[in-house]
Design a protein around this motif. Structure first.
Motif, mmCIF file in Angstrom:
data_model
loop_
_atom_site.group_PDB
_atom_site.id
_atom_site.type_symbol
_atom_site.label_atom_id
_atom_site.label_comp_id
_atom_site.label_asym_id
_atom_site.label_seq_id
_atom_site.Cartn_x
_atom_site.Cartn_y
_atom_site.Cartn_z
ATOM 1 N N VAL A 238 -5.892 -5.753 -13.206
ATOM 2 C CA VAL A 238 -5.786 -5.305 -11.813
ATOM 3 C C VAL A 238 -4.981 -6.312 -10.992
ATOM 4 N N TYR A 239 -5.290 -7.593 -11.127
ATOM 5 C CA TYR A 239 -4.545 -8.613 -10.390
ATOM 6 C C TYR A 239 -3.050 -8.544 -10.698
ATOM 7 N N LEU A 240 -2.725 -8.402 -11.964
ATOM 8 C CA LEU A 240 -1.311 -8.373 -12.344
ATOM 9 C C LEU A 240 -0.633 -7.086 -11.879
ATOM 10 N N GLY B 7 -1.218 -6.957 3.300
ATOM 11 C CA GLY B 7 -2.565 -7.100 3.826
ATOM 12 C C GLY B 7 -3.558 -6.133 3.212
ATOM 13 N N PHE B 8 -3.082 -4.932 2.878
ATOM 14 C CA PHE B 8 -3.964 -3.974 2.208
ATOM 15 C C PHE B 8 -4.468 -4.564 0.903
ATOM 16 N N TRP B 9 -3.576 -5.183 0.137
ATOM 17 C CA TRP B 9 -3.987 -5.734 -1.155
ATOM 18 C C TRP B 9 -4.831 -6.988 -1.002
ATOM 19 N N ILE B 10 -4.610 -7.767 0.059
ATOM 20 C CA ILE B 10 -5.477 -8.925 0.286
ATOM 21 C C ILE B 10 -6.914 -8.454 0.475
ATOM 22 N N ARG B 11 -7.086 -7.466 1.328
ATOM 23 C CA ARG B 11 -8.427 -6.919 1.555
ATOM 24 C C ARG B 11 -8.994 -6.290 0.287
ATOM 25 N N ARG B 12 -8.196 -5.460 -0.366
ATOM 26 C CA ARG B 12 -8.680 -4.728 -1.534
ATOM 27 C C ARG B 12 -9.069 -5.670 -2.660
ATOM 28 N N MET B 13 -8.289 -6.726 -2.888
ATOM 29 C CA MET B 13 -8.610 -7.646 -3.979
ATOM 30 C C MET B 13 -9.831 -8.501 -3.659
#
Length: 252
Positions: free
Chosen positions: A47-49, A109-115
């Motif tokens: 997921v991170y990658l 920012g969406f991915w910062i929150r989601r991760m």
């Protein structure tokens, strides 16, 4: 929550996750049936990658994960994924455009929150799997997680991919749910083709009230309850099941 706060939570939960998954790779994960802790480690690394590639290339990769990932040791993949993700976040402002599956927000920012939210849920998975005490989820992160789950996952999924919810909602008589997580509250309305969320507790009597501490409500909605649950549910069992099924489909 501020993006710096999300990043701090991400770091803390990753550190805890990484510590726990290194202790019992073969342990089954009760909250992810069919997975071992090694599978969980691999999943989070993938997921991170995946998100790293989405930010770098401006489009979410369709064929994922690459076949060569299967040859990598799970915790090594997890470490590599986290390092790459944090490096990407460090070089991009939250408002920088990035490909996401959520139409209204195409930003880093969406991915910062989601991760941050992805990591805390899977950190809980790892702790439950290995019998470790579950580290408390901070109230602000838990409240945000409930908000994300109801609005970004469930409401958006029903609006965009309604066919997946036809079996659940087509015969719905129209129901209201009050979700309370500490001092935060949301009202959910369901019906045929409908799943809408508004902030606050105001309105008429709900069909179902679900209440508890922010952490307890977050874990209940994500099906990561502890032994005592810690959530009070009042109302029609059929309505409770309707809400549960909608969330399950939205988060698959």
């Amino acid at each position: 929550m501020e993006f710096t706060r999300f990043l701090d939570c991400l770091a803390a939960d990753y550190d805890r996750l990484r510590t726990v998954v290194g202790t019992d790779a073969d342990a089954p994960v009760p909250t992810c049936p069919g997975w071992t802790v090694a599978d969980l480690s691999r999943h989070v690394g993938e997921v991170y990658l995946h998100k790293t590639v989405a930010m770098r290339e401006g489009v979410e990769p369709e064929a994922w994960p690459p076949k060569e990932f299967a040859e990598e040791e799970p915790t090594a993949l997890l470490d590599r994924g986290y390092t790459a993700l944090r490096a990407e976040f460090a070089t991009r402002a939250p408002g920088t455009p990035a490909a996401t599956w959520y139409g209204p927000d195409q930003s880093v920012g969406f991915w910062i929150r989601r991760m941050a939210q992805e990591t805390v849920v899977h950190r809980v998975d790892a702790e439950l799997a290995t019998g470790r005490p579950v580290t408390p989820v901070p109230d602000d992160l838990a409240v945000d997680g409930v908000d994300e789950l109801l609005k970004i996952f469930a409401a958006y999924a029903v609006a965009e991919w309604g066919d997946y919810f036809t079996d659940i909602l087509a015969a719905s008589p129209g129901r209201t749910f009050l979700v309370r997580a500490g001092d935060a509250a949301w009202r959910v309305r369901t019906g045929p083709g409908e799943f809408t969320v508004t902030d606050g507790a105001e309105g008429g009597p709900p069909d179902v009230t679900l209440s508890g501490s922010p952490e307890a409500v977050l874990r209940r909605l994500w099906n990561r309850d502890g032994a005592d649950g810690g959530v009070t549910v009042e109302g029609d069992p059929d309505a409770v099941e309707e809400l549960r099924r909608c969330i399950v489909v939205a988060t698959q």
